[in-house]
Design a protein around this motif. Structure first.
Motif, PDB file in Angstrom:
ATOM      1  N   LYS A  11     -31.095 -13.578   9.603  1.00  0.00           N
ATOM      2  CA  LYS A  11     -31.508 -13.582   8.193  1.00  0.00           C
ATOM      3  C   LYS A  11     -32.974 -14.002   8.074  1.00  0.00           C
ATOM      4  CE  LYS A  11     -26.946 -14.230   6.177  1.00  0.00           C
ATOM      5  NZ  LYS A  11     -26.754 -12.820   5.960  1.00  0.00           N
ATOM      6  N   VAL A  12     -33.359 -15.013   8.826  1.00  0.00           N
ATOM      7  CA  VAL A  12     -34.758 -15.451   8.842  1.00  0.00           C
ATOM      8  C   VAL A  12     -35.639 -14.361   9.435  1.00  0.00           C
ATOM      9  CG1 VAL A  12     -36.371 -17.073   9.908  1.00  0.00           C
ATOM     10  CG2 VAL A  12     -34.251 -17.916   8.886  1.00  0.00           C
ATOM     11  N   MET A  13     -35.203 -13.807  10.571  1.00  0.00           N
ATOM     12  CA  MET A  13     -35.996 -12.778  11.233  1.00  0.00           C
ATOM     13  C   MET A  13     -36.157 -11.553  10.345  1.00  0.00           C
ATOM     14  SD  MET A  13     -36.952 -14.200  14.002  1.00  0.00           S
ATOM     15  CE  MET A  13     -37.807 -12.773  14.645  1.00  0.00           C
ATOM     16  N   ASP A  14     -35.091 -11.167   9.660  1.00  0.00           N
ATOM     17  CA  ASP A  14     -35.158  -9.999   8.778  1.00  0.00           C
ATOM     18  C   ASP A  14     -36.244 -10.182   7.714  1.00  0.00           C
ATOM     19  OD1 ASP A  14     -34.078  -7.394   7.958  1.00  0.00           O
ATOM     20  OD2 ASP A  14     -33.434  -8.471   6.166  1.00  0.00           O
ATOM     21  N   LEU A  15     -36.316 -11.364   7.151  1.00  0.00           N
ATOM     22  CA  LEU A  15     -37.348 -11.652   6.157  1.00  0.00           C
ATOM     23  C   LEU A  15     -38.746 -11.550   6.776  1.00  0.00           C
ATOM     24  CD1 LEU A  15     -37.874 -12.495   3.241  1.00  0.00           C
ATOM     25  CD2 LEU A  15     -37.625 -14.866   3.961  1.00  0.00           C
ATOM     26  N   LEU A  16     -38.917 -12.111   7.966  1.00  0.00           N
ATOM     27  CA  LEU A  16     -40.224 -12.055   8.627  1.00  0.00           C
ATOM     28  C   LEU A  16     -40.580 -10.626   9.048  1.00  0.00           C
ATOM     29  CD1 LEU A  16     -40.056 -15.325  10.750  1.00  0.00           C
ATOM     30  CD2 LEU A  16     -41.498 -14.886   8.750  1.00  0.00           C
ATOM     31  N   TRP A  17     -39.598  -9.862   9.492  1.00  0.00           N
ATOM     32  CA  TRP A  17     -39.874  -8.474   9.866  1.00  0.00           C
ATOM     33  C   TRP A  17     -40.290  -7.652   8.651  1.00  0.00           C
ATOM     34  CZ3 TRP A  17     -34.720  -8.519  12.921  1.00  0.00           C
ATOM     35  CH2 TRP A  17     -34.941  -9.014  14.211  1.00  0.00           C
ATOM     36  N   LYS A  18     -39.685  -7.917   7.515  1.00  0.00           N
ATOM     37  CA  LYS A  18     -40.016  -7.152   6.304  1.00  0.00           C
ATOM     38  C   LYS A  18     -41.333  -7.600   5.685  1.00  0.00           C
ATOM     39  CE  LYS A  18     -35.287  -6.113   4.872  1.00  0.00           C
ATOM     40  NZ  LYS A  18     -34.194  -6.495   3.965  1.00  0.00           N
ATOM     41  N   GLU A  19     -41.573  -8.903   5.657  1.00  0.00           N
ATOM     42  CA  GLU A  19     -42.709  -9.457   4.919  1.00  0.00           C
ATOM     43  C   GLU A  19     -43.900  -9.837   5.780  1.00  0.00           C
ATOM     44  OE1 GLU A  19     -42.705  -9.550   1.605  1.00  0.00           O
ATOM     45  OE2 GLU A  19     -40.652  -8.793   1.528  1.00  0.00           O
ATOM     46  N   GLY A  20     -43.689 -10.037   7.063  1.00  0.00           N
ATOM     47  CA  GLY A  20     -44.763 -10.520   7.921  1.00  0.00           C
ATOM     48  C   GLY A  20     -44.825 -12.036   7.888  1.00  0.00           C
ATOM     49  N   ASP A  21     -45.946 -12.591   8.302  1.00  0.00           N
ATOM     50  CA  ASP A  21     -46.106 -14.039   8.386  1.00  0.00           C
ATOM     51  C   ASP A  21     -45.890 -14.696   7.020  1.00  0.00           C
ATOM     52  OD1 ASP A  21     -46.891 -13.256  10.885  1.00  0.00           O
ATOM     53  OD2 ASP A  21     -48.972 -13.907  10.679  1.00  0.00           O
TER      54      ASP A  21
END
Length: 119
Positions: A11-21
């Protein structure tokens, strides 16, 4: 790099993959809104992602960046599934998928193109 990520970490990774840093504070706010996680829960999961070297953390602001791509995680998970459930046989996985799912003519055409591209 092979990293085993749990559902919460994805869930955390998905957010970072979609939004970046993103700063950890922003991640916590977004996950609170999306799935009602507390700030503590988010920070605990982020810490685990950092320990697994899936996420880097920089200061100031505890900015988090993904160190692994979605494609890398997908490939690892697919390979683990093939090894665990199909004895390493990719063709048995495909046969299982095709045998258990109804395929439209468009699905079959895309599958044929994929096979041709892989030759």
């Amino acid at each position: 790099m092979s990293v085993k990520l749990f559902e919460s970490e994805l869930k955390v990774m998905d957010l970072l993959w979609k939004e970046g840093d993103l700063p950890a504070k922003e991640i916590a706010q977004r996950l609170k809104a999306q799935i009602n996680w507390s700030k503590t829960t988010t920070y605990t999961v982020l810490k685990k992602c950092v320990e697994k070297q899936a996420v880097s953390r920089t200061e100031p602001g505890f900015v988090c960046s993904p160190l692994i791509s979605r494609a890398e995680v997908q490939a690892d998970e697919t390979n683990n599934l093939i090894d665990r459930m199909y004895g390493g046989s990719k063709d048995l996985l495909i046969a299982s998928l095709l045998g258990n799912q109804e395929m439209t003519p468009d699905d079959l055409e895309r599958l044929k193109k994929l096979v041709e591209e892989m030759k």
